[in-house]
Write a protein that holds these residues in place. Sequence first.
Motif, mmCIF file in Angstrom:
data_model
loop_
_atom_site.group_PDB
_atom_site.id
_atom_site.type_symbol
_atom_site.label_atom_id
_atom_site.label_comp_id
_atom_site.label_asym_id
_atom_site.label_seq_id
_atom_site.Cartn_x
_atom_site.Cartn_y
_atom_site.Cartn_z
ATOM 1 N N MET A 19 -28.747 21.436 29.063
ATOM 2 C CA MET A 19 -30.058 21.441 28.437
ATOM 3 C C MET A 19 -29.902 21.768 26.963
ATOM 4 O O MET A 19 -29.204 22.711 26.596
ATOM 5 C CB MET A 19 -30.968 22.463 29.128
ATOM 6 C CG MET A 19 -32.444 22.331 28.766
ATOM 7 S SD MET A 19 -32.913 23.221 27.269
ATOM 8 C CE MET A 19 -32.721 24.927 27.774
ATOM 9 N N GLU A 20 -30.513 20.943 26.129
ATOM 10 C CA GLU A 20 -30.513 21.180 24.686
ATOM 11 C C GLU A 20 -31.900 21.667 24.296
ATOM 12 O O GLU A 20 -32.891 20.963 24.475
ATOM 13 C CB GLU A 20 -30.161 19.899 23.917
ATOM 14 C CG GLU A 20 -28.921 19.180 24.419
ATOM 15 C CD GLU A 20 -27.671 20.032 24.424
ATOM 16 O OE1 GLU A 20 -27.545 20.886 23.530
ATOM 17 O OE2 GLU A 20 -26.834 19.851 25.331
ATOM 18 N N PHE A 21 -31.971 22.901 23.785
ATOM 19 C CA PHE A 21 -33.254 23.497 23.429
ATOM 20 C C PHE A 21 -33.363 23.531 21.909
ATOM 21 O O PHE A 21 -32.588 24.209 21.225
ATOM 22 C CB PHE A 21 -33.368 24.899 24.022
ATOM 23 C CG PHE A 21 -34.781 25.387 24.122
ATOM 24 C CD1 PHE A 21 -35.603 24.946 25.146
ATOM 25 C CD2 PHE A 21 -35.290 26.291 23.200
ATOM 26 C CE1 PHE A 21 -36.918 25.390 25.249
ATOM 27 C CE2 PHE A 21 -36.594 26.732 23.286
ATOM 28 C CZ PHE A 21 -37.416 26.285 24.312
ATOM 29 N N PHE A 22 -34.315 22.780 21.385
ATOM 30 C CA PHE A 22 -34.468 22.588 19.945
ATOM 31 C C PHE A 22 -35.427 23.633 19.381
ATOM 32 O O PHE A 22 -36.557 23.779 19.859
ATOM 33 C CB PHE A 22 -34.988 21.180 19.660
ATOM 34 C CG PHE A 22 -34.077 20.087 20.170
ATOM 35 C CD1 PHE A 22 -33.066 19.577 19.366
ATOM 36 C CD2 PHE A 22 -34.208 19.609 21.472
ATOM 37 C CE1 PHE A 22 -32.217 18.576 19.837
ATOM 38 C CE2 PHE A 22 -33.365 18.611 21.949
ATOM 39 C CZ PHE A 22 -32.362 18.100 21.139
ATOM 40 N N SER A 50 -42.965 12.200 24.431
ATOM 41 C CA SER A 50 -43.374 13.278 25.335
ATOM 42 C C SER A 50 -44.378 14.216 24.671
ATOM 43 O O SER A 50 -44.925 15.099 25.326
ATOM 44 C CB SER A 50 -42.161 14.082 25.798
ATOM 45 O OG SER A 50 -41.558 14.768 24.719
ATOM 46 N N ARG A 51 -44.582 14.056 23.359
ATOM 47 C CA ARG A 51 -45.531 14.845 22.573
ATOM 48 C C ARG A 51 -45.214 16.337 22.650
ATOM 49 O O ARG A 51 -46.100 17.175 22.643
ATOM 50 C CB ARG A 51 -46.969 14.560 23.022
ATOM 51 C CG ARG A 51 -47.395 13.124 22.749
ATOM 52 C CD ARG A 51 -48.825 12.829 23.150
ATOM 53 N NE ARG A 51 -48.996 12.914 24.599
ATOM 54 C CZ ARG A 51 -49.777 13.794 25.203
ATOM 55 N NH1 ARG A 51 -50.434 14.705 24.500
ATOM 56 N NH2 ARG A 51 -49.903 13.797 26.510
ATOM 57 N N GLN A 52 -43.924 16.642 22.747
ATOM 58 C CA GLN A 52 -43.487 18.035 22.739
ATOM 59 C C GLN A 52 -43.383 18.533 21.293
ATOM 60 O O GLN A 52 -43.083 17.763 20.384
ATOM 61 C CB GLN A 52 -42.125 18.166 23.422
ATOM 62 C CG GLN A 52 -42.158 17.971 24.918
ATOM 63 C CD GLN A 52 -42.664 19.206 25.642
ATOM 64 O OE1 GLN A 52 -42.721 20.304 25.088
ATOM 65 N NE2 GLN A 52 -43.027 19.028 26.909
ATOM 66 N N LYS A 53 -43.630 19.819 21.136
ATOM 67 C CA LYS A 53 -43.467 20.456 19.838
ATOM 68 C C LYS A 53 -42.306 21.431 19.905
ATOM 69 O O LYS A 53 -42.095 22.099 20.910
ATOM 70 C CB LYS A 53 -44.740 21.202 19.438
ATOM 71 C CG LYS A 53 -45.954 20.302 19.218
ATOM 72 C CD LYS A 53 -47.165 21.120 18.792
ATOM 73 C CE LYS A 53 -48.380 20.213 18.550
ATOM 74 N NZ LYS A 53 -49.568 21.015 18.142
ATOM 75 N N VAL A 54 -41.560 21.522 18.811
ATOM 76 C CA VAL A 54 -40.489 22.517 18.716
ATOM 77 C C VAL A 54 -41.134 23.908 18.775
ATOM 78 O O VAL A 54 -42.137 24.148 18.082
ATOM 79 C CB VAL A 54 -39.696 22.315 17.405
ATOM 80 C CG1 VAL A 54 -38.732 23.467 17.163
ATOM 81 C CG2 VAL A 54 -38.955 20.980 17.435
ATOM 82 N N PRO A 55 -40.626 24.807 19.640
ATOM 83 C CA PRO A 55 -39.394 24.707 20.420
ATOM 84 C C PRO A 55 -39.623 23.998 21.768
ATOM 85 O O PRO A 55 -40.596 24.265 22.458
ATOM 86 C CB PRO A 55 -39.024 26.175 20.660
ATOM 87 C CG PRO A 55 -40.354 26.878 20.695
ATOM 88 C CD PRO A 55 -41.223 26.155 19.722
#
Length: 475
Positions: free
Chosen positions: A231-234, A195-200
């Motif tokens: 929902m798990e928020f990293f 998904s190419r998401q970055k933390v957070p």
Amino acid sequence: MTETIQHDLPPPLDVKINRVAADAESTAGTHDVSMDTIVELCKRRGIIFPSSEIYGGLRGAWDYGPLGAALKDNVKAAWKRNMLQLRDDIVQLDAAILMHPRVWEASGHVAGFTDPLVECTSCNQRWRADHLEPNAKGEVYCPNCGAKDFSEPKQFNLMFRTFVGPTEDTSAQVWMRPETAQAMFVDFAHIQLTSRQKVPFGIAQVGKSFRNEITPRNFIFRVREFEQMEMEFFVRPGTDEQWHDYWIRNRWQWYIDLGMRPENLRIRDHAEDELSHYAKATVDVEYRFPFAWSELEGVANRTDFDLRQHSEFSGKDLSYYDQERDERYLPYVVEPAAGVDRSMLAFLVDAYREEEAPTAKGGVDKRTVLRLHHALAPVKVAVLPLSRNAKLVPTARQVNDVLKRRWATQYDDAGAIGRRYRRQDEIGTPFCVTVDFETVESDQAVTVRDRDTMVQERLPIDRLADYLGEHLTLD
């Protein structure tokens, strides 16, 4: 450097919440409606009723009828809109219910997901020891037969077990998931990469979970098969406390925005000895149900416990490389976890009203109305011909056919018009559209009735869709 540091902190969220201590009083006190009234309404209108009732039912199992299924879908849709549609930093997962059994060893569920079980020595009914309330003298009696002798408490694992394949032995044993969360931890690295998401960022999931509750109770509040919205928020370690506070306020506001009365909500902190083994801090969003203040949703700071456990048990590296900071770490996790069924029950209780209403003859009548937020209402618009007269029905059907392309509608021509209004009030329909003889013989207009104000307005049919679009609050 300052911009980089600020990038992974939560935005300010100015939301006033009602926060109480861990030992806050749990009894509900007075309430607008009893649980018996809600249960009776749900059965009478086919919203929720006992599963397999013709065979005597199954304790802790409930079926959702046409209106109940629609209301449940609307609760989930409202949650997904808030979590996914309106945000760019949360993605969705729909994971399998059955997972590798080692998942539940790593999570601690195999060893520690237990409740204390006692058995009445007189009637052999089994109960959760911590749910048996002592009287003023400190004595505990069996709720079934009144005896006070019980077996010694034993720890009972709440997970349902089943088997994959043709053999039923320990090598084929798997578990029905007791929560949806673990898949989001197990799939973290793959989802982050693809998904190419970055933390957070977060991973959200709505799905069925199963817990072999010893004593299901309070209608759909505590059941064995239920749906969760988790929902798990990293987040980067060190920012977890700010994000925890952000999500507490965010989730509080979600219930308020959907019409829940603030006086029936509160945030309760968990005491130190109440915290789960994985949690640094947890709060419950509690609702004042008729039976007690009870958990509606939990918001937990799970630290890096889950990713660390699954890394250790699987041998796979689940750490995250932060390119902007040029560092690698195991993210901490903030988890808002809500029950679909509990949320639905709270919305039903909170929306229930018994009111006085004027009659057509100038008298006063009583009506039951569910003042559900428009977004949650199972039916948005009811189309009601004044009678089943052959002149009225075709036009009423045409009006319904046009409206149902945009909204959930219900066509109803059975009984007196006043009774039909009352039926729609009871299921929370925001607007009723009545087709009468003037409609077909002269003005091509209909009467629109507002559920909450009961004000009636005459509108041309060709203006009806625009009017409803302006007055239905679906956000």
